[in-house]
Design a protein around this motif. Structure first.
Motif, short mmCIF file in Angstrom:
data_model
loop_
_atom_site.label_atom_id
_atom_site.label_comp_id
_atom_site.label_asym_id
_atom_site.label_seq_id
_atom_site.Cartn_x
_atom_site.Cartn_y
_atom_site.Cartn_z
N ASP A 263 -56.10 11.55 -20.87
CA ASP A 263 -55.99 12.90 -21.41
C ASP A 263 -56.48 12.98 -22.85
O ASP A 263 -57.10 13.98 -23.25
N VAL A 264 -56.22 11.94 -23.63
CA VAL A 264 -56.74 11.92 -25.02
C VAL A 264 -58.27 11.91 -24.98
O VAL A 264 -58.92 12.63 -25.73
N GLU A 265 -58.82 11.12 -24.07
CA GLU A 265 -60.28 11.07 -23.91
C GLU A 265 -60.83 12.45 -23.52
O GLU A 265 -61.84 12.90 -24.06
N PHE A 266 -60.14 13.11 -22.59
CA PHE A 266 -60.54 14.45 -22.18
C PHE A 266 -60.59 15.39 -23.39
O PHE A 266 -61.56 16.13 -23.58
N LEU A 267 -59.55 15.33 -24.22
CA LEU A 267 -59.48 16.22 -25.39
C LEU A 267 -60.55 15.88 -26.42
O LEU A 267 -61.07 16.76 -27.10
N LYS A 268 -60.86 14.58 -26.54
CA LYS A 268 -61.89 14.18 -27.50
C LYS A 268 -63.29 14.55 -27.02
O LYS A 268 -64.18 14.81 -27.81
N LYS A 269 -63.49 14.58 -25.70
CA LYS A 269 -64.80 14.87 -25.14
C LYS A 269 -65.10 16.36 -24.96
O LYS A 269 -66.23 16.79 -25.07
N THR A 270 -64.04 17.15 -24.68
CA THR A 270 -64.31 18.56 -24.39
C THR A 270 -64.87 19.30 -25.61
O THR A 270 -64.37 19.12 -26.73
#
Lengths: 169, 169
Positions: A137-144
């Motif tokens: 989820d952290v990766e999702f937030l960093k990528k979006t």
């Protein structure tokens, strides 16, 4: 007729309002951050995460899903000025206990064909492992592209057994 | 390096955990209900709505949208046994201050074309009038096949100026 739960709400809120003195707080969160955590009944974010009234947005859903929170996060960041995201999943989460197939089977059995049609291929967003789900989820937030690069993002686990948080990402 | 907000989380949580004695609570909410309310920084659901730790799921999103909460509500009802829904919107809500067109324009200006593509025609779920929005969400919950007919549903407004709740539906 009022249910016991509704009566409890009215009674406890009456006590709360009788000493309430925070009516001056502004709409935008004073400390410009938002917390995404789970709807789990064992989490009291204000107390456990030290959030004073007026300081932060608190988004809660099944599993503390960043993806499910995306609409709220955009509104928080772009319209109400928050600049940091604290994502907190927790031990003993219900989302660790079933799969999408399980959830769809329960809906079919308990709620019937109209509900099955209504939810379509809804992703219930369960996850098989806790720390990995926080990192994902952290990766999702960093990528979006919906979260600017200067927004600070961190991922945590809250232990419902001890009341402690630990940082994962 | 840890931000001030992360340091606050760690420090305040350490105090919380030092006296924590609720590690025995079970996963399913003891009082079998769920609350849907807004992410607004001025709402402390546990204190203002009298929710004791372990008693209820608390779902929070921008505007206390029932539609946005649907995935979490299905999980709460069908997998974790809740049987009553308390929906609480509030005065001074950010969702009263913009339209979908406004929000899409802000995303376009601040976040650029990649974000525009990513969100597509996302409905930010703003509403122009408070009590009407509560009634509309209660109606949605009563009509959807994903919530069984025997689940009790009520709609409320919380006044951020006074700390008081009042029932709308």
């Amino acid at each position: 007729m009022a249910s016991e739960i509704q009566k409890n709400l009215v009674e406890k809120n009456s006590e709360y309002a009788s000493t309430f003195d925070q009516g001056h707080l502004a709409l935008p969160p004073a400390k410009k951050y938002l917390v995404v955590t789970c709807m789990d009944a064992r989490i009291d974010p204000a107390a456990a995460f030290g959030i004073s009234l007026g300081d932060a947005h608190v988004i809660r859903n099944a599993g503390a899903s960043a993806k499910d929170a995306q609409r709220s996060i955009i509104i928080s960041e772009q319209l109400l000025g928050t600049r940091e995201i604290i994502l907190v999943k927790h031990t003993g989460c219900g989302m660790l206990t079933f799969t999408n197939d399980d959830a769809h089977a329960v809906v079919k059995q308990n709620l019937g064909p109209t509900a099955v049609t209504e939810i379509g291929s809804l992703d219930f967003l369960p996850f098989p492992e806790l720390d990995g789900a926080v990192r994902k989820d952290v990766e999702f937030l960093k990528k979006t592209a919906t979260v600017p690069e200067d927004v600070k993002i961190s991922g945590w686990v809250y232990e419902v057994e001890t009341g402690k948080v630990r940082q994962v990402d």
